[in-house]
Design an enzyme around this catalytic site. Structure first.
Site, mmCIF file in Angstrom:
data_model
loop_
_atom_site.group_PDB
_atom_site.id
_atom_site.type_symbol
_atom_site.label_atom_id
_atom_site.label_comp_id
_atom_site.label_asym_id
_atom_site.label_seq_id
_atom_site.Cartn_x
_atom_site.Cartn_y
_atom_site.Cartn_z
ATOM 1 N N SER A 1 77.065 46.332 -2.629
ATOM 2 C CA SER A 1 78.155 45.447 -2.207
ATOM 3 C C SER A 1 78.087 44.192 -3.065
ATOM 4 O O SER A 1 77.181 43.361 -2.896
ATOM 5 C CB SER A 1 78.024 45.088 -0.726
ATOM 6 O OG SER A 1 78.214 46.227 0.086
ATOM 7 N N LYS B 1 85.511 46.377 0.790
ATOM 8 C CA LYS B 1 84.240 46.092 1.469
ATOM 9 C C LYS B 1 84.180 44.649 1.946
ATOM 10 O O LYS B 1 83.673 44.360 3.035
ATOM 11 C CB LYS B 1 83.063 46.391 0.529
ATOM 12 C CG LYS B 1 81.691 46.091 1.146
ATOM 13 C CD LYS B 1 81.436 46.901 2.412
ATOM 14 C CE LYS B 1 80.142 46.485 3.115
ATOM 15 N NZ LYS B 1 78.936 46.904 2.403
ATOM 16 N N LYS C 1 75.648 36.565 1.601
ATOM 17 C CA LYS C 1 76.083 36.831 0.221
ATOM 18 C C LYS C 1 77.492 37.401 0.197
ATOM 19 O O LYS C 1 78.343 36.970 -0.592
ATOM 20 C CB LYS C 1 75.085 37.784 -0.435
ATOM 21 C CG LYS C 1 75.471 38.311 -1.803
ATOM 22 C CD LYS C 1 76.096 39.713 -1.752
ATOM 23 C CE LYS C 1 75.177 40.742 -1.136
ATOM 24 N NZ LYS C 1 75.795 42.101 -1.130
#
Length: 297
Positions: A101, A173, A241
């Site tokens: 990701s 995502k 993140k």
């Protein structure tokens, strides 16, 4: 390997054997594929060997041995670093599937520089879904590359969807991570609210899960939240993140994400209190602290 398809037995170089990568590699081995893996952790390489895989001495060695390279790494800089190994040791007939990701811009950049077709295919579902082979896979990249990747993605995923060109998988995502963070925060607030009123929270969660408020967080995560068990399936650090990447991508597109920005601040505050290694459902601890009912530090 025929460049137009993935055969029933593919030689896979798997780089990144962490919480998600290890069970994904194990499922590929169980499906009859050869897996040569690389990770900086000796214990994870030992685990791969016990499952029937082969350890590689380096990322470059894993790439050289493979028809298909699969990466599952923590962040954009990690993928960019491995992309250098892929460029140095890869060849045009291979296929690269990145299940990490990362930032959509990074996904597009490394795909453009790679010597082989690339698919960005981040996953959702957590460790248990990785073990069960039922992850949700959102894939970006050329349609031909996705068609080649599909048989392998079907091994690790229960829902596999091609969502667009290079970087599109990472964009979807980020939308997933926006929704998940928001729902976890609301479930955490609901649990603290219910407990403060002395409600039977197990019963409350059951009835909430059966109505319009039902969601995967209630189904899969509420029991651990009620028990204050925050063993990571997905760490606070990683969600922090992702929400940073989301904020940058939203800014680039001129899109406002006011609720997402608030949850990102809460995740950041939880991380600043030293809880980056806990599961992201530890947002519950911060709700308790803000309510004067506990202390997240």
């Amino acid at each position: 390997m025929d460049e137009g398809s993935v055969t029933s037995m593919a030689r896979i170089g798997f780089i990144g054997l962490g919480i998600m990568g290890s069970p994904m590699a194990a499922n590929l081995l169980s499906s009859g594929h050869e897996v040569t893996g690389y990770d900086r952790s000796t214990d994870r390489l030992d685990q791969l060997e016990r499952a029937g895989g082969v350890r590689a001495a380096s990322a470059g060695a894993a790439v050289s041995a493979a028809d298909v390279v699969i990466t599952m790494l923590p962040d954009s800089p990690d993928v960019a670093a491995v992309a250098g190994e892929i460029t140095a040791h890869g060849r045009p007939g291979q296929l690269w599937i990145d299940t990490s990701s990362i930032a959509p811009a990074t996904a597009r950049a490394v795909a453009a520089a790679a010597p082989m077709p690339a698919v960005d295919a981040p996953v959702s579902g957590g460790e248990q879904s990785a073990r069960d082979g039922t992850l949700s896979v959102m894939a970006g990249g050329p349609a031909e590359a996705f068609a080649r990747a599909r048989p392998l993605l079907d091994v690790v995923g229960g829902t596999v969807v091609h969502v667009g060109g290079p970087g599109a998988g990472q964009t979807v995502k980020l939308a997933n991570q926006l929704i998940v963070a928001g729902v976890i925060e609301l479930v955490a607030e609901a649990i603290v609210f219910l407990e403060a009123h002395g409600v039977d929270t197990d019963a409350a969660v059951r009835v909430l899960a059966g109505g319009l408020a039902g969601n995967a967080v209630l189904d899969r995560k509420a029991a651990g939240m009620l028990a204050r068990s925050f063993t990571p399936g997905f760490r606070v650090d990683l969600h922090h993140k992702d929400l940073g990447n989301l904020a940058a991508a939203a800014r680039d597109a001129g899109v406002a994400i006011p609720l997402g920005a608030v949850v990102a601040q809460l995740i950041g505050a939880l991380r600043a209190r030293g809880h980056g290694g806990l599961d992201h459902t530890a947002l519950l601890l911060l709700v308790e602290e803000l309510s004067g009912l506990g202390k997240a530090a």
